[in-house]
Design an enzyme around this catalytic site. Structure first.
Site, PDB file in Angstrom:
ATOM      1  N   ARG A  36     -26.750  50.539  42.058  1.00 52.99           N
ATOM      2  CA  ARG A  36     -26.183  50.227  43.370  1.00 52.99           C
ATOM      3  C   ARG A  36     -26.352  51.371  44.373  1.00 52.99           C
ATOM      4  NH1 ARG A  36     -22.382  48.033  39.721  1.00 52.99           N
ATOM      5  NH2 ARG A  36     -22.621  45.786  39.590  1.00 52.99           N
TER       6      ARG A  36
ATOM      7  N   GLU B  62     -16.990  57.311  27.487  1.00 51.15           N
ATOM      8  CA  GLU B  62     -15.838  57.154  26.604  1.00 51.15           C
ATOM      9  C   GLU B  62     -16.257  56.783  25.192  1.00 51.15           C
ATOM     10  OE1 GLU B  62     -13.983  52.884  27.227  1.00 51.15           O
ATOM     11  OE2 GLU B  62     -14.376  53.819  29.173  1.00 51.15           O
TER      12      GLU B  62
END
Length: 176
Positions: free
Chosen positions: A59, A96
């Site tokens: 993006r 993560e």
């Protein structure tokens, strides 16, 4: 600048339960919001001495290319590992659930270039900090980074600020 929130679609529990996903594709699809958003970024950076834009896949390409065009400056692609065809610098960063890596062409930056990092959203800052490190390694300087959305509770904008980078966003959302 909360007007932009009118164009952001929020999708609960995506991609995991407890996450409120902020979908900015609705901004890109709007013939009113998209140009207005680009104009706001351009107005903010017009006189800051930026001479290249670095957009983070994917993006950041949509935003950064338009901003670079409006400012009359070059655009650099920062891509996921293995997507660029020439010699690259690589920077790994923590996720993560493991690690990922970004790359930039070794010849994309001239020594001393003042570069604006552009992406759609900043959360923990891992991707943006990896981009900053890549640019610095290639000889450029990052004074600023901009995002449509900042999730300040996750600390990414603070982490960039601690590295000497000014952060500008059009909207902030609390929580995940």
């Amino acid at each position: 600048m909360s007007w932009i929130k009118d164009y952001v679609r929020t999708i609960p529990d995506y991609p995991h339960e407890g996450i409120m996903f902020r979908d900015v594709t609705t901004i890109f699809e709007s013939d009113e919001a998209y140009p207005r958003m680009i104009d706001e970024f351009v107005a903010h950076y017009r006189d800051k001495g930026i001479n290249k834009i670095a957009g983070i896949e994917a993006r950041g390409f949509i935003l950064g290319g338009a901003i670079a065009h409006m400012l009359g400056i070059g655009f650099i692609t920062i891509r996921k590992k293995g997507k660029l065809p020439h010699d690259t610098h690589t920077e790994e960063y923590e996720l993560e659930y493991g690690t990922d890596a970004l790359e930039i062409h070794v010849d994309a930056i001239n020594e001393g270039d003042n570069i604006l990092i552009v992406d759609d959203l900043i959360a923990t800052g891992g991707t943006a900090i990896a981009a900053l490190k890549l640019i610095n390694r290639a000889g450029g300087k990052v004074s600023d980074a901009c995002f449509i959305i900042d999730l300040p509770e996750l600390g990414g904008s603070n982490a960039l600020t601690e590295k000497g980078c000014d952060v500008f966003s059009l909207a902030q959302y609390e929580g995940l």
